[in-house]
Design an enzyme around this catalytic site. Sequence first.
Site, PDB file in Angstrom:
ATOM      1  N   TYR A  81     -11.908  -7.948  -2.061  1.00  0.00           N
ATOM      2  CA  TYR A  81     -12.489  -7.371  -3.274  1.00  0.00           C
ATOM      3  C   TYR A  81     -12.001  -8.146  -4.494  1.00  0.00           C
ATOM      4  CZ  TYR A  81     -14.146  -2.651  -1.752  1.00  0.00           C
ATOM      5  OH  TYR A  81     -14.818  -1.588  -1.225  1.00  0.00           O
ATOM      6  N   GLU A 127      -9.990   2.456  -4.172  1.00  0.00           N
ATOM      7  CA  GLU A 127      -8.881   3.326  -4.579  1.00  0.00           C
ATOM      8  C   GLU A 127      -8.077   2.659  -5.699  1.00  0.00           C
ATOM      9  OE1 GLU A 127     -10.780   4.376  -1.599  1.00  0.00           O
ATOM     10  OE2 GLU A 127      -9.193   3.230  -0.653  1.00  0.00           O
ATOM     11  N   ASN A 185     -21.007  -1.804  -4.346  1.00  0.00           N
ATOM     12  CA  ASN A 185     -20.178  -1.284  -3.278  1.00  0.00           C
ATOM     13  C   ASN A 185     -20.514   0.181  -3.027  1.00  0.00           C
ATOM     14  OD1 ASN A 185     -17.753  -1.604  -1.494  1.00  0.00           O
ATOM     15  ND2 ASN A 185     -17.068   0.112  -2.744  1.00  0.00           N
ATOM     16  N   GLU A 186     -20.991   0.469  -1.847  1.00  0.00           N
ATOM     17  CA  GLU A 186     -21.355   1.848  -1.489  1.00  0.00           C
ATOM     18  C   GLU A 186     -22.147   2.495  -2.630  1.00  0.00           C
ATOM     19  OE1 GLU A 186     -17.633   3.768  -0.451  1.00  0.00           O
ATOM     20  OE2 GLU A 186     -17.746   3.033   1.595  1.00  0.00           O
ATOM     21  N   GLU A 266     -16.634  -1.728   6.862  1.00  0.00           N
ATOM     22  CA  GLU A 266     -15.324  -1.099   6.674  1.00  0.00           C
ATOM     23  C   GLU A 266     -15.048  -0.215   7.869  1.00  0.00           C
ATOM     24  OE1 GLU A 266     -14.899   1.077   2.991  1.00  0.00           O
ATOM     25  OE2 GLU A 266     -15.192  -0.717   1.759  1.00  0.00           O
ATOM     26  N   TYR A 333      -1.564   2.311   3.831  1.00  0.00           N
ATOM     27  CA  TYR A 333      -2.835   2.638   4.487  1.00  0.00           C
ATOM     28  C   TYR A 333      -2.695   2.831   5.991  1.00  0.00           C
ATOM     29  CZ  TYR A 333      -7.932   2.885   3.931  1.00  0.00           C
ATOM     30  OH  TYR A 333      -9.224   3.318   3.840  1.00  0.00           O
TER      31      TYR A 333
END
Length: 636
Positions: A81, A127, A185-186, A266, A333
Amino acid sequence: MAAAAFFLVVAVNLACSSVSGTVVSGKRSFSIDYKNNCFLKDGKPFQYISGSIHYSRIPQYYWKDRLLKMYMTGLNAVQVYVPWNFHETVQGVHNFTGDRDLEHFLDLANQTGLLVILRPGPYICAEWEMGGLPAWLLQKPNIILRSADTDYLQAVNNWLAVLLSKMKRWLYVNGGNIITVQVENEYGSYFSCDYNYMRHLQTLFRFFLGEDAVLFTTDGNTDREMTCGTLQGLYATVDFGTDTNITEAFNRQRRFEPRGPLVNSEFYTGWLDHWGDQHAVVDTQKVSRVLGEMLTMGANVNMYMFEGGTNFGYWNGADHDTRFRSVVTSYDYDAPLTEAGDPTEKLLAIRDVISQFREVPSGPLPPATPKFAYGFVTMKKVGNISDLLSTLSPLGPVKSKYPLTFEEMKQYYGYMLYRTTLPRDLSEPTPLISPLNGVHDRAYVSINGVFQGLLERDTALVMKVTGQQGDTVDILVENMGRVNFGSKINDYKGLLSNLILGKDILTDWKIYPLDIDGAIASGWPHSNSQKSGHSPQRNPPPGPTFYMGTLQTNGLTWDTFLKLNEWTKGQVWINGMNLGRYWPARGPQQTLYIPGPLLSATQPNNITVLELEGAPAHLRVLFMDRPQLNITAGKS
Ligand SMILES: *[C@@H]1O[C@H](CO)[C@@H](O)[C@H](O)[C@H]1NC(C)=O
Ligand SMILES: *[C@@H]1O[C@H](CO)[C@@H](O)[C@H](O)[C@H]1NC(C)=O
Ligand SMILES: *[C@@H]1O[C@H](CO)[C@@H](O)[C@H](O)[C@H]1NC(C)=O
Ligand SMILES: *[C@@H]1O[C@H](CO)[C@@H](O)[C@H](O)[C@H]1NC(C)=O
Ligand SMILES: *[C@@H]1O[C@H](CO)[C@@H](O)[C@H](O)[C@H]1NC(C)=O
Ligand SMILES: *[C@@H]1O[C@H](CO)[C@@H](O)[C@H](O)[C@H]1NC(C)=O
């Protein structure tokens, strides 16, 4: 290994691996083969096994180490990203150096033998603070982000002209390693569903990257998301984790892309934490099994995350579903490589799965970097914010009848002080109220130097105060990270609406922007700023206060983890680097990751702590050799 038997019984379409492509000799190419349902690289069928890594969450010093570990696991690509707000913190001023040197990162990936799936946004979620969008966009009060809003598009045009021009030479066809580029993105999970916006982005990406670049979109697992997030000409892919039915998920992709490669952009190896949550973990066996199933189908898979890293400074994002929930500092994560870049059992299991499909590079996996428990340091008090205003707010306050937001003050991150006086005597404890829930996100209230308590967005909108007419009211407001997902990303910070004390609206504010990071970067606090003598009392807690201390490492600069046991909530810096927020009183994160290269082997390492509520009487902090990310205090 247990998953091997399962692979044999899955009925799959292996067409992709059995085609014989036409190789155009000498010319590099990367494209989609709609006939055989796969990608074509230099005319040959190609399947990627990729992992996400965010250069903005890892110090540059460690980029090569992490990339090599990914390569040695058997990956042939990384997914990256680009956070716009990390590169254009001030509108019109771009930073691509040091930890922001994206091209150096691409170069290291290329040297390591890894292809790149680039996700330049402009919105990325991740996030990350405001999903990667710069907070200065909010200066236009009613801007509709992620839409064809004129001011938004103008800013996007300027940014993408800078970014995509740099990226062009890194495209695979131009001799670089970028094979595919994601647009937005999404987008389908956002409310606006604005095709003009997506078409505009498509035009920009094509203009700067050329007609050959493989552009794609990624969306979640519902028809609505796919309908609003996809666009003719951008290859539609899906994302999903271990609890999703793979057949159904790829069938959904097929409804939007009847031919072409299957892609899970993802595949969730783990998950994020918010303050107050239980620590999220995703089971290794499930990850291995589902990865094996997808690879058996010939699908292209990107594991999100392969290494998460750290939300240093103020870069964490937040969610707002039923209430505001801020993301913790660690972005570990539960990924195959830990926050500190160490291989885990999950990584070894993934490597085993991959080795059943292709040859994994031979030779040893690079080991974990060494960690050291440097032990305790006792901190000394420097002073409270009110004491230090001349240092932290050199330009002084802005006067305003009603409170101004961070955005209006053009201070986008961190902390700001709002000061006024009590309009009347309050002999009885009197409610101080934020009637419109306008405290974004936490306000620490002192009257004449006595800490009275706090207000918190969505959860604590009333507190009681006492004092005399004319007493100074100091309210330190913390921005805990802007919402990164959903319809509430216009997340203004500070005092967004009036505070009411008893029956009076508080007015006539002096608002002090605070440049804490700037002061620390220029050497503050000096050792002679320490207050000697009495240790602070915890009861009542003193409110926002700075502490300093030094760590001598006797020649070592190994990684370490800082634990602030019994401290309440605050922010830590070491040698000028903002390590992020701590909040052990809420958890689950208990330790902050300190990359070794931040440490000096010979000089005293300067630790600065801003404790917002109350420090423990012992004033000690502890440097440990392992992280502790999974202890929730139970307070909601
Ligand atoms: C650009 O970013 C680097 C890496 O974070 C930083 O060291 C440098 O100070 C920044 N430059 C400017 C001009 O802000
Ligand atoms: C990427 O690496 C390859 C092989 O090592 C090299 O030939 C190529 O020039 C590199 N590309 C860039 C843009 O540095
Ligand atoms: C997944 O969905 C398909 C199609 O709806 C169904 O046939 C299959 O049983 C499901 N698999 C699992 C493991 O639930
Ligand atoms: C800050 O500390 C000074 C003493 O150093 C004290 O007089 C003052 O009341 C304190 N103010 C606040 C807001 O805590
Ligand atoms: C810590 O601060 C002192 C000045 O107070 C400075 O001399 C020293 O170089 C700093 N240490 C590091 C590692 O930057
Ligand atoms: C927390 O994580 C550690 C390893 O990092 C593990 O040993 C421990 O069992 C975990 N504790 C809980 C409560 O999950």
